[in-house]
Design an enzyme around this catalytic site. Structure first.
Site, PDB file in Angstrom:
ATOM      1  N   ARG A 147     -36.477  24.026  35.881  1.00 44.00           N
ATOM      2  CA  ARG A 147     -36.167  22.652  35.931  1.00 44.00           C
ATOM      3  C   ARG A 147     -34.759  22.214  36.791  1.00 44.00           C
ATOM      4  NH1 ARG A 147     -35.007  18.176  31.318  1.00 44.00           N
ATOM      5  NH2 ARG A 147     -32.609  18.501  32.001  1.00 44.00           N
ATOM      6  N   TYR A 159     -26.680  12.210  33.261  1.00 44.62           N
ATOM      7  CA  TYR A 159     -27.327  12.787  32.230  1.00 44.62           C
ATOM      8  C   TYR A 159     -27.971  14.078  32.691  1.00 44.62           C
ATOM      9  CZ  TYR A 159     -30.070  13.563  28.281  1.00 44.62           C
ATOM     10  OH  TYR A 159     -30.741  14.363  26.964  1.00 44.62           O
ATOM     11  N   ASP A 209     -36.658  16.350  36.022  1.00 41.98           N
ATOM     12  CA  ASP A 209     -36.793  15.234  34.994  1.00 41.98           C
ATOM     13  C   ASP A 209     -36.088  13.836  35.704  1.00 41.98           C
ATOM     14  OD1 ASP A 209     -36.915  13.733  32.764  1.00 41.98           O
ATOM     15  OD2 ASP A 209     -36.367  15.406  31.524  1.00 41.98           O
ATOM     16  N   HIS A 211     -36.057  11.122  33.571  1.00 42.32           N
ATOM     17  CA  HIS A 211     -35.507  10.446  32.415  1.00 42.32           C
ATOM     18  C   HIS A 211     -35.884   8.978  32.347  1.00 42.32           C
ATOM     19  CE1 HIS A 211     -33.771  14.031  30.792  1.00 42.32           C
ATOM     20  NE2 HIS A 211     -32.895  14.233  31.943  1.00 42.32           N
ATOM     21  N   GLU A 235     -41.028  14.685  36.051  1.00 36.40           N
ATOM     22  CA  GLU A 235     -41.183  14.159  34.602  1.00 36.40           C
ATOM     23  C   GLU A 235     -40.585  12.830  34.399  1.00 36.40           C
ATOM     24  OE1 GLU A 235     -39.293  17.169  32.108  1.00 36.40           O
ATOM     25  OE2 GLU A 235     -38.991  15.699  30.427  1.00 36.40           O
ATOM     26  N   GLU A 261     -42.454  13.072  26.014  1.00 36.04           N
ATOM     27  CA  GLU A 261     -41.759  13.639  25.233  1.00 36.04           C
ATOM     28  C   GLU A 261     -41.391  12.560  24.005  1.00 36.04           C
ATOM     29  OE1 GLU A 261     -38.362  14.987  27.587  1.00 36.04           O
ATOM     30  OE2 GLU A 261     -37.260  13.579  26.689  1.00 36.04           O
ATOM     31  N   GLU A 338     -41.282  23.624  27.781  1.00 34.24           N
ATOM     32  CA  GLU A 338     -39.768  23.734  27.831  1.00 34.24           C
ATOM     33  C   GLU A 338     -39.248  24.547  26.882  1.00 34.24           C
ATOM     34  OE1 GLU A 338     -38.361  19.784  27.432  1.00 34.24           O
ATOM     35  OE2 GLU A 338     -36.529  20.276  28.417  1.00 34.24           O
ATOM     36  N   TRP A 401     -33.970   4.191  29.587  1.00 30.30           N
ATOM     37  CA  TRP A 401     -33.518   5.655  29.139  1.00 30.30           C
ATOM     38  C   TRP A 401     -34.716   6.351  29.886  1.00 30.30           C
ATOM     39  CZ3 TRP A 401     -32.080  10.082  28.695  1.00 30.30           C
ATOM     40  CH2 TRP A 401     -30.876  10.164  28.005  1.00 30.30           C
TER      41      TRP A 401
END
Ligand code: KDG
Ligand code: MG
Length: 401
Positions: A147, A159, A209, A211, A235, A261, A338, A401
């Site tokens: 990733r 982040y 990702d 997020h 993702e 997730e 992961e 988020w």
């Protein structure tokens, strides 16, 4: 196999973990992870106040019945706190059953469907050059799937960017607020992946990702821009409470999508799976009701050509990591796992049988899950309040988020 005792152990060897330990009258014990990042004590309290008193005296062999008792019997269904607590009970019961029968849990789940489990690691950097170097280090350690996240120029903090290769997503002490700029983010990500493909060629699997930071149409645009670089997945492109929003993303891009997730039940992903709006379902043992419920999600996904890709950041304890690996090894439609290695202190508190070599992991053949907790060491790492950072737009608006 009557449950004689149940205890909740909270410790912080590098980060906070909540562990449920079930003991039977025959002297066996099983472990379950109940860690919910930033909300650890809520699950610990739910377990101690409401679940543990109802567990004592039950037959530990009745895994499915106990799951249904805590799910249906509470009246209040689903939600991350409840489902993490149920997951801890379920995981500990599978661990106990394996120990009682002297077999690793994956043998109880139908046996191995593969020799080992492919995992992906987290490479990140403050610049594109740093990220390329980090991906190179992961390649050198044997990872075949990586990733890649890069800091966004002009944003003070992004982040998912670690100061070192081993980083912790939650920050101890006061909650951190960062600034998010979608335009700058959308500008840099395709450049990063163009460089990564050029540098590392077609063989390495690359993941990214988002997020949950984009709207559906922004996510569609990013997915389309990334198509030439053949990502393994993009993702969490957009928040997924509204599962229908993935129809729009899907109409515009063939970049594979991974979501889940933060999901805690099969109902959170039913439409995404049934309409084949995603390619990988990222629900994990601790947050989605344990091994029993995750198997049901995987079975639904199998019908619709969706594969599993469970969450495996450091806020999932080694107990969850072990459970995930038994699940991954056994389930037919496994995709990838992961893996974000834990700190040395965490590994000392939770000695485990699982191993990593050449980008692959195996849960080991110890009876049960093959993971333990050193309680005398755990008490030397007391709980410390910690939070994930939050993001605001440049004008101060609270962002997704
Ligand atoms: O608890 C939240 C973290 O585990 C999460 O933000 C990390 O997105 C993450 C990932 O994919 O590992
Ligand atoms: Mg994620």
């Amino acid at each position: 196999m009557k449950i004689a005792n149940a205890r909740v152990i909270v410790c912080s060897p590098g980060r906070n973990f909540v562990t449920l330990k079930l003991e039977t009258a025959d002297g066996l014990y099983g472990l379950g992870d109940a860690t919910l990042n930033g909300r650890e004590l809520a699950v610990a309290s739910y377990l101690t106040e409401h679940v543990v008193p109802l567990l004592i005296g039950r037959d530990a062999r009745r895994i499915e019945d106990i799951w249904q008792f805590f799910y249906k019997g509470a009246y209040w269904r689903r939600g991350p706190v409840t489902m993490s607590a149920i997951a801890a009970v379920d995981t500990a019961l599978w661990d106990l059953k394996g120990k009682a029968l002297n077999v690793p849990v994956y043998q109880l789940l139908g046996g191995a469907s593969r020799e080992a489990v492919r995992v992906y690691g987290h490479a990140s950097g403050e610049s594109i050059e740093d990220t390329l170097a980090a991906v190179g280090r992961y390649r050198d350690r044997g990872y075949t799937a990586i990733r890649a996240q890069c800091a966004v120029p002009g944003m003070a903090k992004t982040y998912g960017i670690g100061r070192t290769d081993a980083y912790e997503p939650a920050e101890r002490g006061a909650l951190v607020e960062s600034v998010w700029d979608t335009s700058r983010y959308l500008a840099i990500v395709p450049v990063l992946f163009e460089r990564l493909r050029r540098e590392f060629g077609p063989d390495v699997q690359l993941l990214h990702d988002v997020h949950h930071r984009l709207t559906p149409i922004e996510a569609a645009r990013l997915g389309h821009a990334l198509e030439p670089y053949h990502l393994f997945w993009m993702e969490d492109p957009t928040p997924a409470e509204n599962q229908e929003s993935f129809r729009l993303i899907r109409q515009h891009t063939s970049t594979p999508l991974a979501v889940g997730e933060v999901f805690n039940s099969i109902h959170d992903c039913r439409l995404l799976i049934q309409e084949q709006l995603i390619d990988y379902i990222r629900t994990t043992v601790v947050h989605a009701g344990g091994i029993s419920h995750l198997r049901k999600i995987a079975s639904l996904a199998e019908l619709h050509s969706v594969r599993t890709g469970s969450h495996g950041a450091t806020d999932l304890s080694p107990v969850c990591m072990a459970a995930a690996l038994h699940f991954d090894l056994s389930v037919h439609n496994f995709g990838i796992q992961e893996y974000m290695p834990h700190s040395t202190d965490t590994d000392r508190v939770f000695p485990h049988a699982y191993t990593f070599a050449e980008g692959m992991m195996h849960p080991g053949d110890a009876p049960g899950l093959g993971v333990d907790i050193d309680e005398s060491l755990a008490v030397t790492f007391p709980y410390e309040r910690a939070y994930l950072p939050v993001a605001r737009l440049t004008d101060g608006t609270m962002h997704d988020w």
